[in-house]
Design a protein around this motif. Structure first.
Motif, PDB file in Angstrom:
ATOM      1  N   UNK A 307       0.827  -1.209   0.000  1.00  0.00           N
ATOM      2  CA  UNK A 307       0.000   0.000   0.000  1.00  0.00           C
ATOM      3  C   UNK A 307       0.862   1.259   0.000  1.00  0.00           C
ATOM      4  N   UNK A 308       1.956   1.203   0.750  1.00  0.00           N
ATOM      5  CA  UNK A 308       2.851   2.359   0.801  1.00  0.00           C
ATOM      6  C   UNK A 308       3.496   2.616  -0.555  1.00  0.00           C
ATOM      7  N   UNK A 309       3.947   1.564  -1.213  1.00  0.00           N
ATOM      8  CA  UNK A 309       4.625   1.733  -2.497  1.00  0.00           C
ATOM      9  C   UNK A 309       3.641   2.117  -3.606  1.00  0.00           C
ATOM     10  N   UNK A 310       2.370   1.913  -3.380  1.00  0.00           N
ATOM     11  CA  UNK A 310       1.360   2.361  -4.339  1.00  0.00           C
ATOM     12  C   UNK A 310       0.860   3.760  -4.039  1.00  0.00           C
ATOM     13  N   UNK A 311       1.496   4.420  -3.076  1.00  0.00           N
ATOM     14  CA  UNK A 311       1.258   5.843  -2.879  1.00  0.00           C
ATOM     15  C   UNK A 311       0.199   6.225  -1.878  1.00  0.00           C
ATOM     16  N   UNK A 312      -0.330   5.280  -1.108  1.00  0.00           N
ATOM     17  CA  UNK A 312      -1.386   5.623  -0.156  1.00  0.00           C
ATOM     18  C   UNK A 312      -0.832   6.312   1.086  1.00  0.00           C
ATOM     19  N   UNK A 313       0.385   5.985   1.447  1.00  0.00           N
ATOM     20  CA  UNK A 313       1.031   6.610   2.596  1.00  0.00           C
ATOM     21  C   UNK A 313       2.514   6.268   2.527  1.00  0.00           C
ATOM     22  N   UNK A 314       3.276   6.849   3.429  1.00  0.00           N
ATOM     23  CA  UNK A 314       4.714   6.585   3.445  1.00  0.00           C
ATOM     24  C   UNK A 314       4.982   5.200   4.032  1.00  0.00           C
ATOM     25  N   UNK A 315       6.201   4.713   3.825  1.00  0.00           N
ATOM     26  CA  UNK A 315       6.563   3.390   4.343  1.00  0.00           C
ATOM     27  C   UNK A 315       6.468   3.375   5.870  1.00  0.00           C
ATOM     28  N   UNK A 316       5.866   2.335   6.433  1.00  0.00           N
ATOM     29  CA  UNK A 316       5.749   2.263   7.897  1.00  0.00           C
ATOM     30  C   UNK A 316       7.115   2.079   8.554  1.00  0.00           C
ATOM     31  N   UNK A 317       7.222   2.568   9.780  1.00  0.00           N
ATOM     32  CA  UNK A 317       8.446   2.377  10.573  1.00  0.00           C
ATOM     33  C   UNK A 317       8.112   1.491  11.768  1.00  0.00           C
ATOM     34  N   UNK A 318       9.125   0.758  12.227  1.00  0.00           N
ATOM     35  CA  UNK A 318       8.939  -0.164  13.350  1.00  0.00           C
ATOM     36  C   UNK A 318      10.028   0.112  14.389  1.00  0.00           C
ATOM     37  N   UNK A 319       9.618   0.337  15.622  1.00  0.00           N
ATOM     38  CA  UNK A 319      10.545   0.535  16.737  1.00  0.00           C
ATOM     39  C   UNK A 319      10.412  -0.639  17.701  1.00  0.00           C
ATOM     40  N   UNK A 320      11.571  -1.170  18.113  1.00  0.00           N
ATOM     41  CA  UNK A 320      11.577  -2.358  18.973  1.00  0.00           C
ATOM     42  C   UNK A 320      12.163  -2.021  20.350  1.00  0.00           C
ATOM     43  N   UNK A 321      11.557  -2.619  21.378  1.00  0.00           N
ATOM     44  CA  UNK A 321      12.029  -2.451  22.753  1.00  0.00           C
ATOM     45  C   UNK A 321      12.067  -3.839  23.407  1.00  0.00           C
ATOM     46  N   UNK A 322      13.183  -4.152  24.041  1.00  0.00           N
ATOM     47  CA  UNK A 322      13.329  -5.459  24.687  1.00  0.00           C
ATOM     48  C   UNK A 322      13.003  -5.340  26.165  1.00  0.00           C
ATOM     49  N   UNK A 323      12.090  -6.162  26.630  1.00  0.00           N
ATOM     50  CA  UNK A 323      11.714  -6.214  28.032  1.00  0.00           C
ATOM     51  C   UNK A 323      11.864  -7.655  28.527  1.00  0.00           C
ATOM     52  N   UNK A 324      11.566  -7.846  29.808  1.00  0.00           N
ATOM     53  CA  UNK A 324      11.720  -9.204  30.380  1.00  0.00           C
ATOM     54  C   UNK A 324      10.536  -9.499  31.294  1.00  0.00           C
ATOM     55  N   UNK A 325      10.116 -10.776  31.295  1.00  0.00           N
ATOM     56  CA  UNK A 325       9.022 -11.153  32.186  1.00  0.00           C
ATOM     57  C   UNK A 325       9.578 -11.502  33.571  1.00  0.00           C
ATOM     58  N   UNK A 326       8.696 -11.989  34.441  1.00  0.00           N
ATOM     59  CA  UNK A 326       9.103 -12.281  35.818  1.00  0.00           C
ATOM     60  C   UNK A 326      10.181 -13.355  35.907  1.00  0.00           C
ATOM     61  N   UNK A 327      10.201 -14.236  34.914  1.00  0.00           N
ATOM     62  CA  UNK A 327      11.194 -15.311  34.916  1.00  0.00           C
ATOM     63  C   UNK A 327      12.471 -14.938  34.171  1.00  0.00           C
ATOM     64  N   UNK A 328      12.555 -13.682  33.729  1.00  0.00           N
ATOM     65  CA  UNK A 328      13.759 -13.234  33.038  1.00  0.00           C
ATOM     66  C   UNK A 328      13.783 -13.545  31.558  1.00  0.00           C
ATOM     67  N   UNK A 329      12.658 -14.020  31.003  1.00  0.00           N
ATOM     68  CA  UNK A 329      12.597 -14.311  29.573  1.00  0.00           C
ATOM     69  C   UNK A 329      12.378 -13.016  28.781  1.00  0.00           C
ATOM     70  N   UNK A 330      13.037 -12.899  27.622  1.00  0.00           N
ATOM     71  CA  UNK A 330      12.898 -11.659  26.842  1.00  0.00           C
ATOM     72  C   UNK A 330      11.506 -11.535  26.229  1.00  0.00           C
ATOM     73  N   UNK A 331      10.977 -10.331  26.283  1.00  0.00           N
ATOM     74  CA  UNK A 331       9.715  -9.981  25.639  1.00  0.00           C
ATOM     75  C   UNK A 331       9.975  -8.783  24.727  1.00  0.00           C
ATOM     76  N   UNK A 332       9.568  -8.935  23.466  1.00  0.00           N
ATOM     77  CA  UNK A 332       9.794  -7.861  22.503  1.00  0.00           C
ATOM     78  C   UNK A 332       8.521  -7.046  22.309  1.00  0.00           C
ATOM     79  N   UNK A 333       8.689  -5.740  22.389  1.00  0.00           N
ATOM     80  CA  UNK A 333       7.593  -4.815  22.120  1.00  0.00           C
ATOM     81  C   UNK A 333       7.902  -4.107  20.788  1.00  0.00           C
ATOM     82  N   UNK A 334       6.950  -4.120  19.872  1.00  0.00           N
ATOM     83  CA  UNK A 334       7.136  -3.463  18.575  1.00  0.00           C
ATOM     84  C   UNK A 334       6.045  -2.413  18.390  1.00  0.00           C
ATOM     85  N   UNK A 335       6.448  -1.215  17.964  1.00  0.00           N
ATOM     86  CA  UNK A 335       5.507  -0.139  17.661  1.00  0.00           C
ATOM     87  C   UNK A 335       5.561   0.163  16.161  1.00  0.00           C
TER      88      UNK A 335
END
Length: 373
Positions: A307-335
């Motif tokens: 859709x972006x390359x067909x001119x409806x809007x600009x290319x989307x951007x993605x921001x990533x943040x690494x977090x951890x749960x109670x057991x220390x396992x990585x959790x990725x947050x993407x915006x």
């Protein structure tokens, strides 16, 4: 070197018959050949053709976008009679816009593509060095050939600007270049036709002056002809500045659209506006929802990019943040964000890939105006 059959082939392709056929042969003769065999080459014709092409481009733009304003003055011999006369000159485009369109008409790629489409580079007369290097495949060589042909025609016609213009318009799709100038109803209708039928819409343009009899003009141009009664059509308005009429026909649409304007482009624009409004009323306009046949989370990242390359809007951007749960396992947050939208879509997952996919899916449903499940 050119036999009559070859000359006839070239003349048929460019739409012009030379009185002096030696000029045609000279236009195709490269300097490398004349250095080896003597005689004239096409370099001086390139110089002349460059000047002629620039003049023709300006003339085309004047006809497409320029017009004289009309004023009325009282006839000194008749107190109650007023006469209309042409006064100042105006243009639908400013100097900068006209300059940009002119550049597109005369730029190297435009001229090279025109030569390539006709295969005229295959008729070049070249020396051994040029043949060995295959210079006929170069865009610069094709550009030179185009200008040389125009220069030869300029000399052969004693600078008949109308004939030169006819040849240029035979070889180059001027309407396509002008129609791609900016967002307009013309562009909207062209895109609609290409997406639905893979063909450009069919426009016809003719001179039409409201105050004259217009002998020889097509019946469709006159609002009072029998043609209007016999055909389903939508017609624009015209006034004292009208000089052109444009008929637009679309595939599979049972209606004709007729626009009027003080320039060819304005007439086409008006016909396109009528067609756009008709399609809108019939709910037949192509929308962003029509672009993606099967929206889904699995393909959301790719579908957003389409859709972006067909001119409806600009290319989307993605921001990533690494977090951890109670057991220390990585959790990725993407915006996910699109600059034209005031909203972010985010998601969390144990992998960056899944977080990105989920965030893209949220944004895709937003831009496609899909109901949340």
């Amino acid at each position: 070197m050119f036999d009559q059959e070859r000359i006839n082939d070239i003349q048929n392709m460019i739409g012009y018959t030379f009185k002096n056929q030696e000029l045609l042969e000279q236009a195709f003769t490269r300097r490398s050949y004349s250095m080896e065999n003597g005689g004239e080459n096409n370099e001086i014709l390139e110089f002349i053709g460059d000047a002629a092409l620039n003049l023709v481009a300006v003339k085309i733009l004047r006809e497409e976008f320029g017009y004289f304003n009309k004023k009325k003055q009282q006839n000194p011999n008749y107190y109650y009679r007023w006469e209309t006369y042409e006064s100042t000159f105006s243009s639908d485009k400013d100097e900068g816009q006209l300059t940009e369109i002119k550049k597109r008409i005369v730029r190297k790629s435009t001229l090279a593509d025109a030569i390539d489409d006709l295969g005229l580079q295959n008729y070049l007369i070249m020396g051994r060095g040029d043949r060995k290097k295959h210079v006929e495949q170069s865009n610069s060589t094709k550009e030179d050939l185009f200008e040389a042909i125009i220069g030869a025609i300029a000399l052969d016609t004693s600078w008949d600007i109308n004939t030169i213009q006819e040849v240029v318009e035979n070889i180059i799709d001027i309407d396509d270049i002008i129609g791609s100038d900016e967002d307009s109803y013309i562009e909207e209708i062209q895109n609609w036709s290409l997406k639905h039928y893979d063909v450009l819409p069919d426009y016809s343009v003719c001179n039409y002056l409201p105050s004259e009899m217009n002998f020889g003009t097509p019946d469709w141009a006159s609002p009072n002809s029998m043609w209007t009664l016999m055909h389903s059509s939508k017609r624009g308005e015209f006034d004292s500045n009208t000089k052109y009429a444009s008929l637009l026909a679309l595939e599979d649409i049972p209606c004709w659209f007729i626009g009027y304007g003080h320039s060819k482009n304005m007439a086409r624009e008006e016909a396109s506006r009528l067609a756009y409004e008709y399609l809108d009323d019939q709910n037949r306009l192509w929308t962003i929802q029509d672009e993606i046949e099967n929206p889904c989370k699995k393909m959301a990242v790719n579908q957003l990019e389409i859709l972006a390359r067909r001119g409806y809007f600009s290319l989307p951007t993605y921001d990533f943040y690494e977090e951890y749960d109670e057991d220390g396992n990585p959790i990725w947050r993407c915006e996910c964000h699109i600059s034209e939208e005031d909203i972010y879509y985010w998601s969390t997952a144990s992998s960056k890939k899944d977080a990105k996919k989920d965030a893209a899916w949220g944004m895709l449903k937003h831009v496609l105006d899909m109901e949340e499940n």
